[in-house]
Design an enzyme around this catalytic site. Structure first.
Site, short mmCIF file in Angstrom:
data_model
loop_
_atom_site.label_atom_id
_atom_site.label_comp_id
_atom_site.label_asym_id
_atom_site.label_seq_id
_atom_site.Cartn_x
_atom_site.Cartn_y
_atom_site.Cartn_z
N GLY A 26 -6.79 4.73 10.48
CA GLY A 26 -7.73 3.82 9.83
C GLY A 26 -7.72 3.07 8.76
N THR A 27 -7.35 3.94 7.98
CA THR A 27 -7.09 3.52 6.41
C THR A 27 -6.51 1.97 6.25
OG1 THR A 27 -4.76 4.13 6.07
CG2 THR A 27 -7.11 5.50 5.28
N GLY A 28 -5.48 1.48 7.20
CA GLY A 28 -5.18 0.55 6.58
C GLY A 28 -6.31 -1.05 7.49
N CYS A 29 -7.34 -0.70 8.07
CA CYS A 29 -7.70 -1.33 8.82
C CYS A 29 -8.87 -1.05 8.00
CB CYS A 29 -7.89 -0.76 10.54
SG CYS A 29 -7.03 -1.22 11.37
N LYS B 149 0.46 -1.10 0.13
CA LYS B 149 0.00 -0.38 0.28
C LYS B 149 0.64 1.14 -0.23
CE LYS B 149 -1.46 -1.10 3.71
NZ LYS B 149 -2.37 -1.53 5.46
N THR C 275 -6.64 10.21 8.18
CA THR C 275 -6.44 9.44 7.31
C THR C 275 -5.94 8.14 8.47
OG1 THR C 275 -4.55 9.11 7.73
CG2 THR C 275 -5.01 10.55 5.39
N1 LIG Z 1 -4.57 10.63 0.75
C1 LIG Z 1 -4.67 9.43 0.37
N2 LIG Z 1 -5.71 9.65 -0.81
C2 LIG Z 1 -5.81 7.93 -1.47
N3 LIG Z 1 -5.45 6.82 -0.99
C3 LIG Z 1 -5.07 6.51 0.15
C4 LIG Z 1 -4.29 8.00 1.09
N4 LIG Z 1 -4.23 7.76 2.66
C5 LIG Z 1 -3.86 6.39 2.00
N5 LIG Z 1 -4.41 5.68 1.04
C6 LIG Z 1 -4.66 4.51 0.32
O1 LIG Z 1 -5.44 3.83 1.73
C7 LIG Z 1 -4.79 2.84 1.80
C8 LIG Z 1 -4.40 1.95 2.83
O2 LIG Z 1 -2.99 2.77 3.26
P1 LIG Z 1 -2.03 3.15 4.33
O3 LIG Z 1 -2.77 4.11 4.83
O4 LIG Z 1 -0.87 2.98 3.44
O5 LIG Z 1 -2.04 1.50 5.19
P2 LIG Z 1 -2.28 1.76 6.73
O6 LIG Z 1 -2.61 2.79 7.64
O7 LIG Z 1 -1.55 0.52 7.15
O8 LIG Z 1 -0.83 2.49 6.91
C9 LIG Z 1 -4.87 1.96 0.42
O9 LIG Z 1 -5.05 1.40 -0.10
C10 LIG Z 1 -3.70 3.58 0.73
O10 LIG Z 1 -3.23 3.57 -1.09
C1 LIG Z 2 -5.62 -1.20 17.56
C2 LIG Z 2 -5.08 -0.95 16.23
N1 LIG Z 2 -4.83 -1.89 15.48
C3 LIG Z 2 -4.07 -1.16 13.97
C4 LIG Z 2 -3.53 0.28 13.83
C5 LIG Z 2 -2.98 0.52 12.86
O1 LIG Z 2 -4.29 1.55 12.14
P1 LIG Z 2 -3.92 1.42 10.47
O2 LIG Z 2 -5.55 1.40 10.03
O3 LIG Z 2 -3.32 0.80 10.27
O4 LIG Z 2 -3.91 3.03 10.57
P2 LIG Z 2 -3.34 4.25 11.61
O5 LIG Z 2 -3.36 3.80 12.92
O6 LIG Z 2 -1.66 3.61 10.31
O7 LIG Z 2 -3.56 5.54 11.18
C6 LIG Z 2 -3.97 1.35 15.66
N2 LIG Z 2 -3.94 2.44 15.19
N3 LIG Z 2 -4.32 0.41 16.10
#
Ligand SMILES: Nc1ncnc2c1ncn2[C@@H]1O[C@H](COP(=O)(O)OP(=O)(O)O)[C@@H](O)[C@H]1O
Ligand SMILES: Cc1ncc(COP(=O)(O)OP(=O)(O)O)c(N)n1
Length: 261
Positions: A204-207, A169, A202
């Site tokens: 919680g995007t990954g979850c 990602k 942003t």
């Molecule tokens: N500003 C953004 N605009 C569009 N897509 C986004 C943006 N930020 C994250 N994403 C997308 O959200 C999803 C989660 O990715 P990411 O944020 O890298 O994960 P994590 O929360 O685990 O760090 C991916 O599909 C990424 O491309």
């Molecule tokens: C309890 C808990 N689990 C997972 C995460 C990580 O969440 P994620 O969607 O990767 O978003 P960010 O924390 O990177 O914004 C978390 N924070 N807490």
């Protein structure tokens, strides 16, 4: 079913997963691995569940219900990862989405240092899809990621750890790669791109993405379709992210649906 930690602020973890499941119209069961005291500004405390408690929750759900797909999120430590891996094997779980959560975007450590090896060796090989972000992919692939070609190489290297497909990602980039993801299943190497949403909120995007993939798999979608649809869901949720709290707010699930009437 989600196997993940609790986020008291409700933006990530179990709370984001169950919300995502609900908005995909699938029932969500949960195995809680730890409790974080967390808000939009960061994590102030983490309490782990015992491996016995994790096992009991897992078994309670699995012996009673038909589970269509499982996602793993924050597993925190080696004991919990080993426990989860053992149970996934024992129950022959197939549709497993492994989100190898290591740190939050705000910088909080969500996985013990000595647990990365266990994720790599015991959990990734059980994944139908694993979804590392840029930072996690760098660690799992043991390389730096700066370009699209680096993302593609990392996806191929992580695939060799035994996952049936890999989604690297790109949310962690600050350049033109932001929002670009790379998917590899040993055959197809695809680049996924949606519009980039300009928001600091942003959390919680990954979850949300990995939960949406699991929901789509439970609904019977093919793997790549499940990933594409999940990415579109996250993009929509980012458009309606919530400026709540003093820091990085969570993505918003409700408003796109309300707007659709
Ligand atoms: N500003 C953004 N605009 C569009 N897509 C986004 C943006 N930020 C994250 N994403 C997308 O959200 C999803 C989660 O990715 P990411 O944020 O890298 O994960 P994590 O929360 O685990 O760090 C991916 O599909 C990424 O491309
Ligand atoms: C309890 C808990 N689990 C997972 C995460 C990580 O969440 P994620 O969607 O990767 O978003 P960010 O924390 O990177 O914004 C978390 N924070 N807490």
């Amino acid at each position: 079913m989600t196997i993940a930690g609790s986020d008291s602020g409700g933006g990530a973890g179990i709370q984001a997963d169950l919300r995502t499941f609900a908005f995909h119209c699938v029932h969500g069961a949960s195995v809680l691995t730890c409790i974080t005291a967390q808000n939009t500004q960061g994590v102030t405390r983490v309490d782990a569940m015992s491996p016995e408690a994790v096992t009991a929750q897992f078994e309670a759900v699995m012996i009673d219900m038909r589970v269509g797909a499982i996602k793993t999120g924050m597993l925190l430590n080696q004991e919990i990862i080993k426990t989860v891996a053992k149970k996934l094997v024992a129950f022959g779980c197939g549709n497993v989405v492994v989100d190898p959560v290591m740190v939050s975007r705000a910088g909080a450590q969500l996985l013990d240092d000595d647990a990365v090896k266990t994720i790599r060796e015991q959990l990734i090989p059980l994944a139908a899809i694993t979804t590392p972000n840029r930072y996690e992919a760098q660690i799992l692939a043991d390389m730096e990621i700066h370009t699209l070609e680096d993302m593609q190489t990392a996806a191929q290297k992580i695939y060799k750890l035994g996952a049936r497909s890999v989604l690297v990602k790109g949310g962690g980039f600050t350049n033109e790669l932001k929002g670009i993801d790379v998917w590899f299943d040993g055959d197809r190497l695809e680049v996924l791109q949606t519009e980039v949403i300009d928001t600091p909120h942003t959390h919680g995007t990954g979850c949300t993405l990995s939960a949406a993939i699991a929901a789509n798999l439970a609904l019977g979608k093919p793997h790549f379709q499940a990933v594409q649809d999940a990415k579109n869901y996250v993009t929509e949720a980012l458009k309606y992210s919530l400026a709540i709290g003093q820091g990085q707010g969570p993505v918003g699930h409700f408003y796109p649906l309300l707007n659709r009437g």
